[in-house]
Motif scaffolding. Structure first.
Motif, PDB file in Angstrom:
ATOM      1  N   TRP A  87     -36.249  18.286 -34.593  1.00 56.79           N
ATOM      2  CA  TRP A  87     -35.856  17.053 -33.493  1.00 56.79           C
ATOM      3  C   TRP A  87     -34.635  16.136 -34.411  1.00 56.79           C
ATOM      4  CZ3 TRP A  87     -40.262  17.452 -36.658  1.00 56.79           C
ATOM      5  CH2 TRP A  87     -40.580  16.477 -37.354  1.00 56.79           C
ATOM      6  N   ASP A  88     -34.243  15.319 -33.533  1.00 58.91           N
ATOM      7  CA  ASP A  88     -33.447  14.185 -33.852  1.00 58.91           C
ATOM      8  C   ASP A  88     -33.949  12.959 -34.689  1.00 58.91           C
ATOM      9  OD1 ASP A  88     -31.514  11.752 -33.864  1.00 58.91           O
ATOM     10  OD2 ASP A  88     -30.252  13.266 -32.991  1.00 58.91           O
ATOM     11  N   ARG A  89     -34.006  12.639 -35.898  1.00 62.72           N
ATOM     12  CA  ARG A  89     -34.479  11.592 -36.443  1.00 62.72           C
ATOM     13  C   ARG A  89     -34.177  10.073 -36.072  1.00 62.72           C
ATOM     14  NH1 ARG A  89     -35.127  12.747 -42.736  1.00 62.72           N
ATOM     15  NH2 ARG A  89     -36.035  10.522 -42.910  1.00 62.72           N
ATOM     16  N   ASN A  90     -33.092  10.019 -35.256  1.00 63.65           N
ATOM     17  CA  ASN A  90     -32.721   8.766 -34.715  1.00 63.65           C
ATOM     18  C   ASN A  90     -33.242   8.656 -33.254  1.00 63.65           C
ATOM     19  OD1 ASN A  90     -30.979   8.303 -36.798  1.00 63.65           O
ATOM     20  ND2 ASN A  90     -29.378   9.461 -36.031  1.00 63.65           N
ATOM     21  N   SER A  91     -33.010   9.666 -32.325  1.00 62.26           N
ATOM     22  CA  SER A  91     -33.705   9.583 -30.961  1.00 62.26           C
ATOM     23  C   SER A  91     -35.166   9.781 -30.852  1.00 62.26           C
ATOM     24  CB  SER A  91     -32.632  10.171 -29.962  1.00 62.26           C
ATOM     25  OG  SER A  91     -32.976  11.865 -30.301  1.00 62.26           O
ATOM     26  N   GLY A  92     -35.508  10.821 -31.885  1.00 59.09           N
ATOM     27  CA  GLY A  92     -36.683  11.239 -32.019  1.00 59.09           C
ATOM     28  C   GLY A  92     -36.919  12.273 -30.821  1.00 59.09           C
ATOM     29  N   GLU A  93     -35.968  12.908 -30.518  1.00 57.20           N
ATOM     30  CA  GLU A  93     -36.008  13.918 -29.205  1.00 57.20           C
ATOM     31  C   GLU A  93     -36.103  15.261 -29.851  1.00 57.20           C
ATOM     32  OE1 GLU A  93     -36.742  13.467 -25.938  1.00 57.20           O
ATOM     33  OE2 GLU A  93     -37.036  11.094 -26.946  1.00 57.20           O
ATOM     34  N   MET A 139     -36.941  27.980 -39.600  1.00 53.67           N
ATOM     35  CA  MET A 139     -36.101  26.980 -39.909  1.00 53.67           C
ATOM     36  C   MET A 139     -34.454  27.485 -39.732  1.00 53.67           C
ATOM     37  SD  MET A 139     -38.009  24.473 -42.364  1.00 53.67           S
ATOM     38  CE  MET A 139     -39.483  23.730 -42.054  1.00 53.67           C
ATOM     39  N   ARG A 140     -34.232  28.476 -40.574  1.00 56.81           N
ATOM     40  CA  ARG A 140     -32.831  29.268 -40.472  1.00 56.81           C
ATOM     41  C   ARG A 140     -32.432  29.555 -39.253  1.00 56.81           C
ATOM     42  NH1 ARG A 140     -28.908  27.967 -43.300  1.00 56.81           N
ATOM     43  NH2 ARG A 140     -27.919  28.442 -41.414  1.00 56.81           N
ATOM     44  N   TRP A 141     -33.400  30.166 -38.534  1.00 54.88           N
ATOM     45  CA  TRP A 141     -32.853  30.779 -37.156  1.00 54.88           C
ATOM     46  C   TRP A 141     -32.266  29.567 -36.364  1.00 54.88           C
ATOM     47  CZ3 TRP A 141     -33.515  30.313 -32.084  1.00 54.88           C
ATOM     48  CH2 TRP A 141     -33.106  31.514 -31.473  1.00 54.88           C
ATOM     49  N   LEU A 142     -33.064  28.637 -36.341  1.00 58.20           N
ATOM     50  CA  LEU A 142     -32.726  27.458 -35.509  1.00 58.20           C
ATOM     51  C   LEU A 142     -31.427  26.973 -36.178  1.00 58.20           C
ATOM     52  CD1 LEU A 142     -36.113  25.439 -35.374  1.00 58.20           C
ATOM     53  CD2 LEU A 142     -34.682  26.525 -33.498  1.00 58.20           C
ATOM     54  N   LEU A 143     -31.178  26.916 -37.406  1.00 60.13           N
ATOM     55  CA  LEU A 143     -29.926  26.423 -37.723  1.00 60.13           C
ATOM     56  C   LEU A 143     -28.687  27.150 -37.461  1.00 60.13           C
ATOM     57  CD1 LEU A 143     -31.230  24.994 -41.049  1.00 60.13           C
ATOM     58  CD2 LEU A 143     -29.897  23.620 -39.587  1.00 60.13           C
ATOM     59  N   ASP A 144     -29.039  28.513 -37.291  1.00 57.48           N
ATOM     60  CA  ASP A 144     -27.990  29.463 -37.020  1.00 57.48           C
ATOM     61  C   ASP A 144     -27.651  29.710 -35.633  1.00 57.48           C
ATOM     62  OD1 ASP A 144     -27.801  30.232 -39.592  1.00 57.48           O
ATOM     63  OD2 ASP A 144     -29.057  31.986 -39.612  1.00 57.48           O
ATOM     64  N   ASN A 145     -28.797  29.440 -34.813  1.00 59.27           N
ATOM     65  CA  ASN A 145     -28.771  29.815 -33.251  1.00 59.27           C
ATOM     66  C   ASN A 145     -28.716  28.585 -32.084  1.00 59.27           C
ATOM     67  OD1 ASN A 145     -28.911  33.076 -33.212  1.00 59.27           O
ATOM     68  ND2 ASN A 145     -30.216  32.279 -34.821  1.00 59.27           N
ATOM     69  N   GLU A 146     -29.137  27.420 -32.787  1.00 54.16           N
ATOM     70  CA  GLU A 146     -29.296  26.338 -31.623  1.00 54.16           C
ATOM     71  C   GLU A 146     -28.151  25.300 -32.159  1.00 54.16           C
ATOM     72  OE1 GLU A 146     -30.839  26.244 -29.260  1.00 54.16           O
ATOM     73  OE2 GLU A 146     -32.438  27.757 -29.348  1.00 54.16           O
ATOM     74  N   ALA A 147     -26.921  25.237 -31.489  1.00 52.18           N
ATOM     75  CA  ALA A 147     -25.780  24.265 -31.817  1.00 52.18           C
ATOM     76  C   ALA A 147     -26.472  22.675 -31.968  1.00 52.18           C
ATOM     77  CB  ALA A 147     -24.927  24.076 -30.609  1.00 52.18           C
ATOM     78  N   ALA A 148     -27.270  22.321 -31.175  1.00 54.47           N
ATOM     79  CA  ALA A 148     -27.805  21.000 -31.232  1.00 54.47           C
ATOM     80  C   ALA A 148     -28.487  21.007 -32.680  1.00 54.47           C
ATOM     81  CB  ALA A 148     -28.712  20.665 -30.080  1.00 54.47           C
ATOM     82  N   VAL A 149     -29.188  21.759 -33.003  1.00 58.66           N
ATOM     83  CA  VAL A 149     -29.630  21.673 -34.293  1.00 58.66           C
ATOM     84  C   VAL A 149     -28.841  21.726 -35.451  1.00 58.66           C
ATOM     85  CG1 VAL A 149     -31.438  22.784 -36.067  1.00 58.66           C
ATOM     86  CG2 VAL A 149     -31.995  22.635 -33.573  1.00 58.66           C
ATOM     87  N   ARG A 150     -28.051  22.385 -35.342  1.00 55.61           N
ATOM     88  CA  ARG A 150     -26.616  22.500 -36.310  1.00 55.61           C
ATOM     89  C   ARG A 150     -26.070  21.201 -36.304  1.00 55.61           C
ATOM     90  NH1 ARG A 150     -25.572  27.301 -35.106  1.00 55.61           N
ATOM     91  NH2 ARG A 150     -23.873  26.673 -33.690  1.00 55.61           N
ATOM     92  N   ALA A 151     -25.622  20.725 -35.068  1.00 52.86           N
ATOM     93  CA  ALA A 151     -24.931  19.549 -35.327  1.00 52.86           C
ATOM     94  C   ALA A 151     -25.610  18.231 -35.789  1.00 52.86           C
ATOM     95  CB  ALA A 151     -24.450  19.195 -33.781  1.00 52.86           C
ATOM     96  N   ALA A 152     -27.161  18.279 -35.563  1.00 47.44           N
ATOM     97  CA  ALA A 152     -27.705  17.039 -36.276  1.00 47.44           C
ATOM     98  C   ALA A 152     -27.937  17.295 -37.623  1.00 47.44           C
ATOM     99  CB  ALA A 152     -29.382  17.193 -35.664  1.00 47.44           C
ATOM    100  N   ALA A 153     -28.054  18.494 -38.276  1.00 52.06           N
ATOM    101  CA  ALA A 153     -27.962  18.614 -39.607  1.00 52.06           C
ATOM    102  C   ALA A 153     -26.562  18.333 -40.241  1.00 52.06           C
ATOM    103  CB  ALA A 153     -28.105  20.216 -40.009  1.00 52.06           C
ATOM    104  N   GLU A 154     -25.269  18.562 -39.699  1.00 56.85           N
ATOM    105  CA  GLU A 154     -24.289  17.996 -39.944  1.00 56.85           C
ATOM    106  C   GLU A 154     -23.970  16.592 -40.271  1.00 56.85           C
ATOM    107  OE1 GLU A 154     -21.403  20.156 -37.300  1.00 56.85           O
ATOM    108  OE2 GLU A 154     -21.833  22.010 -38.275  1.00 56.85           O
ATOM    109  N   ARG A 155     -24.635  15.965 -39.203  1.00 51.53           N
ATOM    110  CA  ARG A 155     -24.862  14.451 -39.297  1.00 51.53           C
ATOM    111  C   ARG A 155     -26.066  13.746 -39.887  1.00 51.53           C
ATOM    112  NH1 ARG A 155     -25.885  15.383 -33.921  1.00 51.53           N
ATOM    113  NH2 ARG A 155     -27.768  14.124 -33.211  1.00 51.53           N
ATOM    114  N   ARG A 156     -26.701  14.675 -40.561  1.00 51.67           N
ATOM    115  CA  ARG A 156     -27.736  14.262 -41.519  1.00 51.67           C
ATOM    116  C   ARG A 156     -28.778  13.396 -40.664  1.00 51.67           C
ATOM    117  NH1 ARG A 156     -26.923  15.048 -46.751  1.00 51.67           N
ATOM    118  NH2 ARG A 156     -28.811  13.452 -47.451  1.00 51.67           N
ATOM    119  N   ALA A 157     -28.904  13.828 -39.657  1.00 46.56           N
ATOM    120  CA  ALA A 157     -29.974  13.469 -38.532  1.00 46.56           C
ATOM    121  C   ALA A 157     -31.203  14.320 -38.161  1.00 46.56           C
ATOM    122  CB  ALA A 157     -29.365  12.764 -37.197  1.00 46.56           C
TER     123      ALA A 157
END
Length: 489
Positions: A87-93, A139-157
Motif C-alpha cells: 500500500w501507499d504510506r501517504n494515501s493509505g490505499e 514481495m519481490r513478485w509485487l515489485l517486479d510485476n505491479e507498476a504501482a508498487v514499483r513506482a511507490a518504492a521509487e518515491r519511498r512511499a
C-alpha cells in the motif's frame, strides 16, 4: 475504561470481531466472508481494502453491541500469516491485490534461490525454508510485476506488510509495525535478530525502507485513531493466527503442542527460549515476544486441511456441508482403500514439494461419497502422522496433542487423530483458540492479567479428551497405503 478485549481475527476465508471478558467469556461476535480470487492456477489473492472494510464493519458491530468504546480496554489482532499487502504510506490505499499465503506463483524464484545454494543458510538464520508460502518472494513478485508498487518504492512511499501491519496502519491512521511472530514468517527476520535484516532484504530484492518496525506481540503497541471506533483504544496484542492459537491452547511450557485444523493444518511445539534447529524440514518461528525477549516454537505446516472438505463441497458437489463428513465416515467400516493426498496447493512440511498435486488413490466401483469423505478426514491424521515423525526425529516428540480450529469439532476426526498418532488428543470446548490467544495477549498487554500463564489460568475453559483405541496392525495398514499414495505424488 472497560475490562473487555476486542479481538479482530482476520482469517483466510472470513474476518471476525469478538468481544471477550477478562475471564474468557465471549460476549459478542460479528463475522463477514472474504472474497477469494483465483486469477490463474496456483494463484490466490485477496482485496486488501475488502479485508479492511469488512474487519472494521465487524469491529463497529461488536463495539455497538457492547454499548460503545468505553467497554473496551484493549484490542488484540490475530491474522492469516505470510499474506502480503502493498500500500501507499501517504494515501493509505492498496496498490495491488494481496497475495495470499496459499499462493504458489513464486515457485520458480524459490527454485532459483535453492539452485544458487541459499536455502541452508536461510533455514539456519530464519528457521524457514525456501517455499512460495513465505512472504519475501511475494514481495519481490509485487515489485517486479505491479507498476504501482514499483513506482511507490521509487518515491519511498511503499509499505509492504502482512495483514496485522495493514490493519494496525488503518486503525491507527499511520502506525507501521509488524509483531515478531508475523515478522518471523517473512524470510527477512533472523530468529535472533531484533529487526528485518538488510542482508536478507538484499537477497530477495526487498527495499528495507518499505518494511515495518518489528515490535512485541503484547504490550502497548499502538492506538486507534479516535474517529475509527468512537474513541482511541490501545492495541495491546498482535500475533499470527497459529502463534495466537498456541497461546490460546495454553501451550506455554516447552514441549507442549497444539494442532489447528482450519483452511490448512498447523502444528506448533513450544521450544521456550531455545532457538529451534530442525534437521527434518520443520520450521523455527517466534511464538511470543515481550520487552524484546522471545519464546520460540518448532512448526510443521500442512497447506490443505479444511479446504479439502470445502473442495469436496464446492467443486465436486459430493457433500452439502462440512458437517456431513462425520456421518458419512461413521456410515462405513473403512474407506475401502481410498486414500487422498490433498496436495491441492503443493505439499508442506516435512516434504516441501511446491510442484506436487493432489491424488485420490485406490478407487474402485465400490467407491462412493462415503469412502471419499472418510478418506478426506483420514488424510488429516496421515499428514499429522508425518509431522509427528519429523518432530520426534528433531528431538521434540509429542506426549499429547491439543487440537482446535473448525475441523476439530468433528468428533470422528478427533478420535482418528488419537488412533493414528497413538497419543491422547485434547480439544477445548471453545475451539476458536486463535481469537482466544489474541485476547490473552491483549489482556496481558493491557495489564488485565500479569502474565500469559495467569491469563491462561483465568480464561481457558473445559476440555474433552480422546484416547487411542485402534489396533496397531490397522494403523500400520493405513500408513502403508498412505505412503504408497504419497510416493505417487
Amino acid at each position: 475504561m472497560g475490562e473487555r478485549i476486542l479481538v479482530l481475527d482476520a482469517g483466510t476465508t472470513s474476518t471476525r470481531a469478538m468481544l471477550f471478558g477478562a475471564d474468557g467469556a465471549l460476549h459478542h461476535m460479528a463475522q463477514r466472508e472474504l472474497t477469494q480470487h483465483y486469477p490463474k492456477p496456483g494463484w490466490v489473492e485477496h482485496d486488501a481494502d475488502e479485508i479492511w472494510r469488512r474487519t472494521l464493519a465487524c469491529a463497529q458491530d461488536v463495539v455497538a453491541k457492547a454499548g460503545g468504546p468505553g467497554a473496551v480496554a484493549a484490542i488484540g489482532i490475530a491474522n492469516q500469516r505470510e499474506t502480503v499487502v502493498a500500500w501507499d504510506r501517504n494515501s493509505g490505499e492498496p496498490l495491488a491485490r494481496a497475495i495470499v499465503w496459499q499462493d504458489r506463483r513464486t515457485a520458480p524464484l524459490c527454485a532459483e534461490l535453492k539452485a544458487a545454494g541459499h536455502e541452508d543458510a536461510l533455514h539456519r538464520r530464519t528457521g524457514l525454508v525456501l517455499d512460495p508460502y513465505f512472504s519475501a518472494t511475494k514481495m519481490r513478485w509485487l515489485l517486479d510485476n505491479e507498476a504501482a508498487v514499483r513506482a511507490a518504492a521509487e518515491r519511498r512511499a511503499l509499505a509492504l506488510g502482512t495483514v496485522e501491519s495493514w490493519l494496525v496502519f488503518k486503525l491507527s491512521g499511520g502506525a507501521f509495525v509488524s509483531d515478531a511472530s508475523n515478522a518471523s514468517r517473512t524470510l527477512l527476520l533472523p530468529l535472533e535478530g531484533a529487526q528485518f535484516d538488510p542482508g536478507l532484504c538484499a537477497l530477495f530484492g526487498v527495499p528495507p525502507a518499505a518494511l515495518a518496525e518489528v515490535v512485541d506481540t503484547h504490550g502497548m503497541l499502538a492506538r486507534t485513531s479516535g474517529d475509527i471506533l468512537g474513541a482511541s483504544i490501545p492495541i495491546c496484542g498482535l500475533a499470527g493466527d497459529q502463534q495466537a492459537a498456541t497461546v490460546g491452547q495454553g501451550c506455554l511450557a516447552p514441549g507442549e503442542t497444539k494442532a489447528t485444523y482450519g483452511t490448512g493444518a498447523f502444528v506448533l511445539t513450544n521450544q521456550g527460549d531455545a532457538v529451534p534447529r530442525s534437521t527434518h524440514r520443520l520450521l523455527g518461528t517466534v511464538l511470543t515476544q515481550r520487552d524484546g525477549k522471545r519464546r520460540f516454537a518448532l512448526e510443521g505446516a500442512v497447506f490443505v486441511a479444511g479446504s479439502l472438505v470445502q473442495w469436496l463441497r464446492d467443486s465436486l458437489g459430493l457433500i452439502g456441508s462440512a458437517a456431513e463428513t462425520e456421518a458419512l465416515a461413521r456410515s462405513i467400516p473403512d474407506s475401502g482403500e481410498v486414500t487422498i493426498v490433498p496436495a491441492l496447493s503443493g505439499l508442506g512440511a516435512p516434504h516441501w514439494r511446491a510442484e506436487a498435486r493432489g491424488v485420490i488413490a485406490g478407487l474402485s466401483f465400490s467407491s462412493g461419497r462415503a469412502q471419499i469423505a472418510r478418506a478426506a478426514l483420514e488424510a488429516m491424521a496421515h499428514q499429522t502422522h508425518d509431522l509427528a515423525d519429523a518432530f520426534a526425529a528433531d528431538g521434540a516428540p509429542w506426549q499429547s496433542l491439543r487440537i482446535d480450529g473448525g475441523m476439530s469439532a468433528n468428533d470422528w476426526m478427533a478420535q482418528d487423530l488419537a488412533d493414528m498418532l497413538d497419543i491422547e488428543v485434547e480439544r477445548p470446548d471453545f475451539v476458536e483458540t486463535t481469537a482466544f490467544g489474541a485476547a490473552m495477549l491483549a489482556a496481558v498487554g493491557a495489564r488485565l492479567h500479569p502474565s500469559l500463564e495467569d491469563a491462561v489460568g483465568a480464561m481457558r475453559g473445559k476440555v474433552r479428551r480422546f484416547e487411542p483405541s485402534l489396533a496397531p496392525e490397522r494403523r500400520a495398514e493405513r500408513l502403508v497405503r498412505w505412503r504408497k499414495a504419497l510416493a505417487a505424488v
